[in-house]
Design a protein around this motif. Structure first.
Motif, mmCIF file in Angstrom:
data_model
loop_
_atom_site.group_PDB
_atom_site.id
_atom_site.type_symbol
_atom_site.label_atom_id
_atom_site.label_comp_id
_atom_site.label_asym_id
_atom_site.label_seq_id
_atom_site.Cartn_x
_atom_site.Cartn_y
_atom_site.Cartn_z
ATOM 1 N N GLY A 109 27.659 9.867 62.670
ATOM 2 C CA GLY A 109 28.344 9.520 61.442
ATOM 3 C C GLY A 109 27.483 9.381 60.211
ATOM 4 N N ALA A 110 26.159 9.535 60.358
ATOM 5 C CA ALA A 110 25.275 9.422 59.203
ATOM 6 C C ALA A 110 25.244 10.755 58.438
ATOM 7 C CB ALA A 110 23.868 9.040 59.645
ATOM 8 N N GLU A 111 25.074 10.677 57.138
ATOM 9 C CA GLU A 111 24.964 11.897 56.335
ATOM 10 C C GLU A 111 23.627 12.576 56.541
ATOM 11 O OE1 GLU A 111 25.826 11.155 52.266
ATOM 12 O OE2 GLU A 111 27.887 10.490 52.658
ATOM 13 N N ALA A 112 22.606 11.771 56.837
ATOM 14 C CA ALA A 112 21.269 12.305 57.067
ATOM 15 C C ALA A 112 20.491 11.328 57.928
ATOM 16 C CB ALA A 112 20.545 12.534 55.736
ATOM 17 N N ALA A 113 19.356 11.765 58.424
ATOM 18 C CA ALA A 113 18.499 10.883 59.216
ATOM 19 C C ALA A 113 17.988 9.733 58.344
ATOM 20 C CB ALA A 113 17.332 11.668 59.784
#
Length: 300
Positions: A109-113
């Motif tokens: 669910g994260a947009e990026a690391a």
């Protein structure tokens, strides 16, 4: 060298895998019978603290046993032993890194690391062994998930370790399955309870000494559930590579021999599937890492 821990006739032992055989050398029995060395550790963590000297001591014992008339009595078939986690209990909680692969971060669910390390821990009582039948924890969770990972075994005490010296503090590597109760993880808004149910950190089958892993940052990590490939990644894709993990963690926490660091999992976990697909009774999970072997567990 591939080193395993095992139980035989009620006694906890350790030793290296016999080359080209499905068997283990009983180095404690070799030392007791042949008295090759002035001293030899009886606990694997004490040996790990000796670093590469421990590997050399084991080699001397094996060479002596191989030339002795009692060679057969110093080897035990894998079918005759009870496998244990290569480190039956860590000095502190198992240290774990979250969202250390871009695609896994996105499937969660994260947009990026993350820009900084996501660190959580698992209780030492969560440690389990290769081939151990594990509980599905019915009544506690309905969303037990798998996460195949490369695990680092620390071999030397260190604080504020420079990145360029990080590998000096590593003894070797093993395989971990960071089993996770996703519902508990979400309900309690932190990771510890959802990550620490008994038996939710199988490790093994071996610790492979670092001299045998030429490039730990270029290993395949494959997880299969009932023979179906779910995860197929490479340690080359870590957001924070191994030397950064060791260096950053040691800035805040003194690392000790026998500490285990789980380096994160590639994409393909059950929660990331559509629909989410969690483990159930009767499932078998196998995590394979190039150069180390396969960690296998069945659930009931």
């Amino acid at each position: 060298m591939k080193i395993l821990s095992f139980k035989l006739n009620g006694e906890v032992k350790f030793g290296p895998k016999v080359k080209k055989e499905e068997a283990v050398w009983d180095v404690l029995a070799i030392q007791e019978e042949l008295k090759i060395l002035p001293s030899f550790p009886t606990q694997i963590i004490d040996g790990i603290a000796l670093g590469f000297d421990f590997v050399e001591q084991i080699r001397k014992l094996v060479e002596a046993a191989d030339k002795s008339e009692q060679v057969a009595q110093f080897k035990h078939s894998f079918s005759d032993i009870e496998w244990l986690s290569p480190i039956p209990r860590t000095p502190k909680n198992i240290i774990c890194i979250g969202k250390n692969y871009n695609e896994h971060a996105k499937e969660m669910g994260a947009e990026a690391a993350p820009q900084d390390l996501v660190v959580f821990t698992k209780s030492p009582t969560s440690i389990a062994a290769d081939e151990q039948v594990l509980s599905i924890h019915e009544g506690k969770t309905n969303s037990l998930d798998y996460e195949g990972e490369l695990a680092i075994v620390i071999g030397k005490k260190g604080k504020d370790i420079p990145k360029n010296l990080a590998f000096d503090y590593i003894f070797g590597y093993t395989i971990a399955n960071d089993l996770t109760a996703r519902d508990l993880q979400e309900r309690h808004k932190q990771f510890f309870l959802g990550k620490s149910l008994d038996g939710t950190c199988p490790l093994g089958p071996y610790i492979v000494s670092k001299d045998e892993i030429t490039d730990p940052q270029n290993l395949t990590v494959v997880t299969k559930v009932n023979g179906e490939i779910r995860q197929n990644g490479s340690t080359a894709d870590m957001v924070f590579p191994i030397e950064e993990l060791v260096s950053i963690l040691s800035t805040y926490v003194t690392l000790e021999p026998g500490d285990v660091i789980l380096t994160g999992t590639p994409a393909g976990v059950g929660k990331g599937m559509n629909p989410p697909t969690f483990l159930k009774s009767g499932d078998e999970v196998k995590v394979s890492i190039q150069g180390i072997g396969t960690l296998s567990n069945r659930f009931e």
